[in-house]
Write a protein that holds these residues in place. Structure first.
Motif, PDB file in Angstrom:
ATOM      1  N   MET A  78     -35.419   2.607 -32.699  1.00  0.00           N
ATOM      2  CA  MET A  78     -34.334   3.664 -32.837  1.00  0.00           C
ATOM      3  C   MET A  78     -35.232   5.021 -33.171  1.00  0.00           C
ATOM      4  SD  MET A  78     -31.290   1.851 -32.916  1.00  0.00           S
ATOM      5  CE  MET A  78     -29.651   3.351 -32.687  1.00  0.00           C
ATOM      6  N   VAL A  79     -35.388   4.751 -34.215  1.00  0.00           N
ATOM      7  CA  VAL A  79     -35.994   6.418 -35.039  1.00  0.00           C
ATOM      8  C   VAL A  79     -37.302   6.122 -34.684  1.00  0.00           C
ATOM      9  CG1 VAL A  79     -37.078   7.170 -37.736  1.00  0.00           C
ATOM     10  CG2 VAL A  79     -34.628   5.496 -37.342  1.00  0.00           C
ATOM     11  N   VAL A  80     -38.158   5.551 -34.091  1.00  0.00           N
ATOM     12  CA  VAL A  80     -39.242   5.770 -33.930  1.00  0.00           C
ATOM     13  C   VAL A  80     -39.311   6.660 -32.644  1.00  0.00           C
ATOM     14  CG1 VAL A  80     -41.856   4.941 -33.844  1.00  0.00           C
ATOM     15  CG2 VAL A  80     -40.307   5.295 -35.785  1.00  0.00           C
ATOM     16  N   GLY A  81     -38.794   5.868 -31.493  1.00  0.00           N
ATOM     17  CA  GLY A  81     -38.606   6.254 -29.905  1.00  0.00           C
ATOM     18  C   GLY A  81     -38.046   7.525 -29.749  1.00  0.00           C
ATOM     19  N   GLY A  82     -37.064   7.630 -30.830  1.00  0.00           N
ATOM     20  CA  GLY A  82     -36.363   8.543 -30.760  1.00  0.00           C
ATOM     21  C   GLY A  82     -36.885   9.836 -30.792  1.00  0.00           C
ATOM     22  N   SER A  83     -37.229   9.580 -32.193  1.00  0.00           N
ATOM     23  CA  SER A  83     -37.856  11.121 -32.513  1.00  0.00           C
ATOM     24  C   SER A  83     -39.280  12.208 -31.900  1.00  0.00           C
ATOM     25  CB  SER A  83     -38.314  10.844 -33.999  1.00  0.00           C
ATOM     26  OG  SER A  83     -36.709  10.007 -35.410  1.00  0.00           O
ATOM     27  N   ILE A  84     -39.792  10.663 -31.341  1.00  0.00           N
ATOM     28  CA  ILE A  84     -40.966  11.391 -30.380  1.00  0.00           C
ATOM     29  C   ILE A  84     -40.386  11.648 -28.965  1.00  0.00           C
ATOM     30  CG2 ILE A  84     -42.946  10.421 -29.773  1.00  0.00           C
ATOM     31  CD1 ILE A  84     -43.431   8.306 -31.240  1.00  0.00           C
ATOM     32  N   ALA A  85     -39.095  10.974 -28.574  1.00  0.00           N
ATOM     33  CA  ALA A  85     -39.331  11.950 -27.415  1.00  0.00           C
ATOM     34  C   ALA A  85     -37.679  13.069 -27.474  1.00  0.00           C
ATOM     35  CB  ALA A  85     -38.189  10.751 -26.726  1.00  0.00           C
ATOM     36  N   ALA A  86     -37.456  13.170 -28.851  1.00  0.00           N
ATOM     37  CA  ALA A  86     -36.491  14.362 -29.235  1.00  0.00           C
ATOM     38  C   ALA A  86     -36.819  15.562 -28.662  1.00  0.00           C
ATOM     39  CB  ALA A  86     -35.803  13.680 -30.517  1.00  0.00           C
ATOM     40  N   VAL A  87     -38.590  15.550 -29.235  1.00  0.00           N
ATOM     41  CA  VAL A  87     -38.811  17.281 -28.377  1.00  0.00           C
ATOM     42  C   VAL A  87     -38.888  17.744 -27.284  1.00  0.00           C
ATOM     43  CG1 VAL A  87     -40.655  18.658 -28.973  1.00  0.00           C
ATOM     44  CG2 VAL A  87     -39.587  17.459 -31.294  1.00  0.00           C
ATOM     45  N   PRO A  88     -39.543  16.154 -26.501  1.00  0.00           N
ATOM     46  CA  PRO A  88     -39.995  17.174 -25.045  1.00  0.00           C
ATOM     47  C   PRO A  88     -38.717  16.879 -24.505  1.00  0.00           C
ATOM     48  CG  PRO A  88     -41.628  15.398 -26.290  1.00  0.00           C
ATOM     49  CD  PRO A  88     -40.836  15.702 -26.477  1.00  0.00           C
ATOM     50  N   THR A  89     -37.355  15.999 -24.493  1.00  0.00           N
ATOM     51  CA  THR A  89     -36.691  16.089 -24.464  1.00  0.00           C
ATOM     52  C   THR A  89     -34.810  17.301 -24.531  1.00  0.00           C
ATOM     53  OG1 THR A  89     -35.497  14.560 -25.529  1.00  0.00           O
ATOM     54  CG2 THR A  89     -36.322  13.949 -23.855  1.00  0.00           C
ATOM     55  N   ASN A  90     -35.858  18.338 -24.973  1.00  0.00           N
ATOM     56  CA  ASN A  90     -34.457  19.046 -26.160  1.00  0.00           C
ATOM     57  C   ASN A  90     -33.253  18.291 -27.057  1.00  0.00           C
ATOM     58  OD1 ASN A  90     -36.068  21.532 -24.842  1.00  0.00           O
ATOM     59  ND2 ASN A  90     -34.799  21.302 -22.609  1.00  0.00           N
ATOM     60  N   GLY A  91     -34.234  17.976 -27.524  1.00  0.00           N
ATOM     61  CA  GLY A  91     -33.215  17.575 -28.839  1.00  0.00           C
ATOM     62  C   GLY A  91     -31.996  15.637 -28.073  1.00  0.00           C
ATOM     63  N   LEU A  92     -32.227  15.721 -26.584  1.00  0.00           N
ATOM     64  CA  LEU A  92     -31.147  14.587 -26.243  1.00  0.00           C
ATOM     65  C   LEU A  92     -31.469  13.217 -26.760  1.00  0.00           C
ATOM     66  CD1 LEU A  92     -28.997  14.197 -24.147  1.00  0.00           C
ATOM     67  CD2 LEU A  92     -31.387  13.506 -22.219  1.00  0.00           C
ATOM     68  N   ALA A  93     -33.513  13.300 -26.887  1.00  0.00           N
ATOM     69  CA  ALA A  93     -32.960  11.722 -27.124  1.00  0.00           C
ATOM     70  C   ALA A  93     -33.285  11.557 -29.051  1.00  0.00           C
ATOM     71  CB  ALA A  93     -34.794  11.685 -27.122  1.00  0.00           C
ATOM     72  N   ILE A  94     -32.988  12.364 -29.892  1.00  0.00           N
ATOM     73  CA  ILE A  94     -32.727  12.367 -31.062  1.00  0.00           C
ATOM     74  C   ILE A  94     -31.322  11.900 -31.615  1.00  0.00           C
ATOM     75  CG2 ILE A  94     -31.037  14.350 -31.428  1.00  0.00           C
ATOM     76  CD1 ILE A  94     -34.622  13.605 -33.707  1.00  0.00           C
ATOM     77  N   VAL A  95     -30.402  11.318 -30.490  1.00  0.00           N
ATOM     78  CA  VAL A  95     -29.289  10.774 -30.907  1.00  0.00           C
ATOM     79  C   VAL A  95     -29.574   9.466 -31.211  1.00  0.00           C
ATOM     80  CG1 VAL A  95     -27.135  10.122 -29.368  1.00  0.00           C
ATOM     81  CG2 VAL A  95     -28.242  11.972 -29.218  1.00  0.00           C
ATOM     82  N   PRO A  96     -30.245   8.592 -30.560  1.00  0.00           N
ATOM     83  CA  PRO A  96     -30.602   7.790 -31.423  1.00  0.00           C
ATOM     84  C   PRO A  96     -31.074   7.120 -32.573  1.00  0.00           C
ATOM     85  CG  PRO A  96     -31.614   7.355 -28.726  1.00  0.00           C
ATOM     86  CD  PRO A  96     -31.743   8.357 -29.695  1.00  0.00           C
ATOM     87  N   ALA A  97     -31.742   7.901 -33.117  1.00  0.00           N
ATOM     88  CA  ALA A  97     -33.072   7.961 -34.446  1.00  0.00           C
ATOM     89  C   ALA A  97     -31.957   8.258 -35.689  1.00  0.00           C
ATOM     90  CB  ALA A  97     -33.684   9.087 -34.505  1.00  0.00           C
ATOM     91  N   THR A  98     -30.494   9.546 -34.934  1.00  0.00           N
ATOM     92  CA  THR A  98     -29.720   9.983 -36.065  1.00  0.00           C
ATOM     93  C   THR A  98     -28.607   8.790 -36.786  1.00  0.00           C
ATOM     94  OG1 THR A  98     -28.487  11.112 -34.400  1.00  0.00           O
ATOM     95  CG2 THR A  98     -30.236  11.834 -35.296  1.00  0.00           C
ATOM     96  N   VAL A  99     -28.763   8.010 -34.907  1.00  0.00           N
ATOM     97  CA  VAL A  99     -27.704   6.724 -35.001  1.00  0.00           C
ATOM     98  C   VAL A  99     -27.949   5.662 -35.678  1.00  0.00           C
ATOM     99  CG1 VAL A  99     -26.725   4.880 -33.689  1.00  0.00           C
ATOM    100  CG2 VAL A  99     -26.505   6.681 -33.184  1.00  0.00           C
ATOM    101  N   ALA A 100     -29.385   5.899 -35.545  1.00  0.00           N
ATOM    102  CA  ALA A 100     -30.373   4.485 -36.962  1.00  0.00           C
ATOM    103  C   ALA A 100     -29.677   5.105 -38.393  1.00  0.00           C
ATOM    104  CB  ALA A 100     -31.237   3.930 -36.108  1.00  0.00           C
TER     105      ALA A 100
END
Length: 393
Positions: A78-100
């Motif tokens: 969740m941390v690695v995948g969400g953080s990597i995908a957060a920038v191309p998705t304008n922060g949408l994918a950062i949610v799983p990383a923050t939950v983790a």
């Protein structure tokens, strides 16, 4: 922390049904907007990272807390995948990383450095992704701030859970202390009952045994009148013992503190015991000197019981020996001293049926319960001496 408290802390680390429902709703919402707005436009690697983080989020939500190793792997995804995908998705994918990050910090079963590693990993992956994909500085700061907020929220929840676990542990400790106090009070009450029963049985029934032995001897000798007189004395002794037993039971039923007892009543009670000793064939000289003053009910009863037990022991262990009892009243204390010469070496051993072996122990326990009271018993100058002292409160 007790085992029950630790179990409660573990249970808190596992999401409940409401938390699971909200997390699954979050997975669905993020997956919906990612599929609608970003899936056709992002590179395949970003899509795989985002999908992996969402899948790990869903599994971690449903997985019981006892699977700690697997949960650690899922949080890492969740941390690695969400953080990597957060920038191309304008922060949408950062949610799983923050939950983790939040759950890593909040879990009391884990050391705090797990959460710190998760937060630093998320921040580092965001920095790498920002170098690969163009991102305004404000957006990057906002995403890093989201990770920081998640870390602070996790720390806050961890502190709350730790405080709650400590409160439960303190509550359990208080309950254990109350239970121990209740057991101690019950044991003290049992000892109180045992002392009173011993005193009544040793004095009354022991005296009855002596009287009945005398009746049997008188009947065998043909002295019916003397035997009849002994029977009357035995009946009076039995009635006195029954009355005393009733008073002991009534005192046990009444948990209110007894009224103070005037000194004259104490003297009369000790004198009655001396008369009973004479009726049983013993010899006693009882004197009271000094100005009498009232004492507490417990102290008065302890004095009476000390006199009673001393006379019972004299009849059992030094039958026929004279007893000297003195009650000395001083302005600040009252002392009872009962002594009798030791029995000759050829003296018959006491009858085991005439009394128990806990009288002196019961006296010590009774005076220990009296404020400023003490009692000693032992041989002194060829005599057995019992000395009971009560200080005036």
């Amino acid at each position: 922390m007790t085992s029950q408290t630790a179990t409660g802390a573990i249970a808190d680390a596992t999401p409940n049904w409401l938390s699971r429902s909200l997390n699954l709703l979050g997975v669905v919402v993020v997956a919906y907007y990612f599929g609608r707005d970003f899936l056709p436009a992002v590179p395949l690697a970003v899509a795989v990272a985002a999908a992996a983080s969402l899948l790990a989020w869903a599994v971690a939500t449903l997985l019981p807390g006892r699977y700690r190793t697997l949960l650690t792997v899922l949080f890492g995804v969740m941390v690695v995948g969400g953080s990597i995908a957060a920038v191309p998705t304008n922060g949408l994918a950062i949610v799983p990383a923050t939950v983790a990050v939040l759950r890593l910090f909040a879990d009391l079963r884990r050391p705090s450095w797990h959460g710190a590693v998760g937060a630093l990993s998320a921040a580092a992956c965001l920095a790498v992704a920002a170098l690969i994909f163009p991102l305004p500085l404000l957006g990057f700061v906002a995403m890093e701030g989201g990770v920081l907020v998640a870390a602070l929220a996790g720390i806050s929840r961890r502190q709350f859970r730790a405080a709650d676990a400590q409160s439960r542990a303190l509550l359990e400790e208080r309950v254990a202390i109350r239970e121990e106090q209740a057991r101690g009070a019950a044991l003290a009450e049992r000892q109180h009952v045992a002392r009173d029963i011993h005193d009544v049985l040793a004095h009354s029934l022991g005296g009855l045994v002596i009287q009945l032995d005398a009746v049997e001897a008188l009947l065998e000798a043909g002295e019916a009148d003397a035997a009849f007189s002994r029977v009357r004395d035995a009946r009076a002794l039995a009635a006195s013992g029954l009355s005393e037993a009733r008073r002991a039971v009534d005192a046990l039923r009444d948990d209110r503190p007894g009224e103070p007892v005037d000194g004259a009543s104490v003297v009369r009670s000790l004198g009655d015991l001396g008369e009973a000793h004479r009726a049983l064939g013993g010899r006693i000289e009882f004197t009271s000197c000094g100005a009498e003053w009232p004492m507490s009910a417990d102290a008065a009863q302890a004095m009476v019981r000390a006199m009673q037990e001393s006379l019972t022991n004299a009849r059992r262990h030094a039958r026929g020996q004279p007893v000297a009892a003195t009650l000395e009243w001083a302005p600040g204390s009252v002392t009872l001293r009962v002594s009798n010469p030791l029995a000759p070496a050829d003296h018959d051993l006491p009858d085991p049926a005439s009394g128990g072996h806990h009288g002196l122990e019961g006296m010590v326990e009774r005076f220990a319960a009296v404020r400023s009271g003490s009692v000693t018993a032992g041989e002194r100058d060829g005599a057995f001496v019992v000395t009971a002292l009560v200080l005036r409160s």
